[in-house]
Design an enzyme around this catalytic site. Structure first.
Site, mmCIF file in Angstrom:
data_model
loop_
_atom_site.group_PDB
_atom_site.id
_atom_site.type_symbol
_atom_site.label_atom_id
_atom_site.label_comp_id
_atom_site.label_asym_id
_atom_site.label_seq_id
_atom_site.Cartn_x
_atom_site.Cartn_y
_atom_site.Cartn_z
ATOM 1 N N PHE A 11 0.824 -1.214 0.000
ATOM 2 C CA PHE A 11 0.000 0.000 0.000
ATOM 3 C C PHE A 11 0.862 1.271 0.000
ATOM 4 C CE2 PHE A 11 -4.290 -1.660 1.903
ATOM 5 C CZ PHE A 11 -4.219 -2.777 1.113
ATOM 6 N N HIS A 94 12.616 -2.711 1.829
ATOM 7 C CA HIS A 94 12.104 -2.217 0.549
ATOM 8 C C HIS A 94 13.075 -1.171 0.024
ATOM 9 C CE1 HIS A 94 9.600 -0.265 -2.445
ATOM 10 N NE2 HIS A 94 8.941 -1.398 -2.492
ATOM 11 N N GLU A 142 13.137 -6.743 -6.673
ATOM 12 C CA GLU A 142 12.554 -5.657 -7.470
ATOM 13 C C GLU A 142 13.666 -4.759 -8.022
ATOM 14 O OE1 GLU A 142 8.338 -4.727 -5.535
ATOM 15 O OE2 GLU A 142 9.925 -3.594 -4.583
ATOM 16 N N ALA A 202 2.408 -2.574 -6.369
ATOM 17 C CA ALA A 202 1.865 -1.404 -5.661
ATOM 18 C C ALA A 202 0.986 -0.591 -6.603
ATOM 19 C CB ALA A 202 2.995 -0.559 -5.089
HETATM 20 O O1 G3P Z 1 6.701 -3.059 -3.262
HETATM 21 C C1 G3P Z 1 6.206 -3.100 -4.538
HETATM 22 C C2 G3P Z 1 6.724 -2.016 -5.361
HETATM 23 O O2 G3P Z 1 7.939 -1.478 -5.029
HETATM 24 C C3 G3P Z 1 6.493 -2.136 -6.797
HETATM 25 O O3 G3P Z 1 5.885 -0.942 -7.099
HETATM 26 O O4 G3P Z 1 4.346 0.489 -8.281
HETATM 27 O O5 G3P Z 1 6.082 -0.802 -9.521
HETATM 28 O O6 G3P Z 1 4.134 -1.991 -8.507
HETATM 29 P P1 G3P Z 1 5.060 -0.815 -8.433
#
Ligand code: G3P
Length: 223
Positions: A11, A94, A142, A202
């Site tokens: 979120f 994160h 990520e 997100a």
């Molecule tokens: O924690 C998930 C996030 O960092 C990815 O963000 O907006 O690219 O889905 P988003």
């Protein structure tokens, strides 16, 4: 508690997913999960934790805890306090809230003792392999440059997914989630085909005009 394959929705501090809207979004997630059978989890801030947790029957994670013991630490929260508040799972490191490697080890080790599940974010294959030695519940890789963008990790950097899974496998059997730019079921399907056990997403949900439709589309990739 966190069963794979899974879609975790972070979120962050998006207004669409904070305060009253955090509860609203979590209820949408619960509905989609109930109706599709898909495993979904909400990753929320500490202030919204109780309101969300008390409103839904899906896993709820804290977005962060600090690597400190009780004591003179202003504006911080620790994992023991999280435990006391009934927290069962946390996301840490994160890319928007990074920790030192020694702090990650400290937190994952405390989490093991306290029976709290951990999702540790990483940015690439080699960091993922290093963190895997601590045996968190999940690693969520990520690529930072793709976070918040329109092109998903599965399309822009599929090799980062396969390399992460291979690198992690060499040191442990920690399951790998991937995230960044994930927007639809096709992105999720590709990630799963490449060996991921789910996604961390997100903006694809929090900023969607119709979050329920967006989540339904996304979880279709898990099946
Ligand atoms: O924690 C998930 C996030 O960092 C990815 O963000 O907006 O690219 O889905 P988003």
């Amino acid at each position: 508690m966190l069963k794979a394959p899974i879609v975790m929705v972070n979120f962050k501090l998006y207004p669409q997913a904070s305060g009253k809207n955090a509860v609203k979004l979590a209820k949408i997630m619960e509905k989609v999960s109930r109706e599709t059978g898909a495993e979904v989890a909400a990753v929320v801030n500490a202030l919204d934790y109780h309101a969300v947790k008390d409103s839904v029957n899906i896993p709820v994670l804290l977005q962060h805890v600090d690597a400190v013991d009780f004591g003179a630490h202003t504006g911080r929260i620790n994992i023991e306090l999280a435990k006391e508040h009934g927290v069962e799972a946390i996301l840490i490191n994160h890319s928007e809230r990074q920790l030192k490697v020694s702090d990650i080890e400290f937190l994952v080790s405390k989490a093991h003792t306290l029976g709290i599940e951990t999702v540790v974010c990483t940015n690439n294959p080699s960091v993922s392999a290093a963190i895997a030695t601590f045996n968190p519940t999940y690693i969520a890789m990520e690529p930072p440059e793709l976070i918040g963008g329109d092109v998903s990790v599965s399309k822009a950097k599929p090799e980062a997914i396969t390399e992460t899974i291979q690198a992690v496998k060499k040191v442990s059997d920690v399951p790998v989630l991937v995230g960044a730019g994930v927007k639809n079921g096709d992105d999720v399907r590709r990630a799963i085909e490449l060996g991921a056990k789910g996604v961390l997403v997100a903006s694809g949900i929090t900023k969607a005009k119709d979050p329920e439709a967006a989540l339904r589309n996304l979880v279709s990739g898990l099946m």
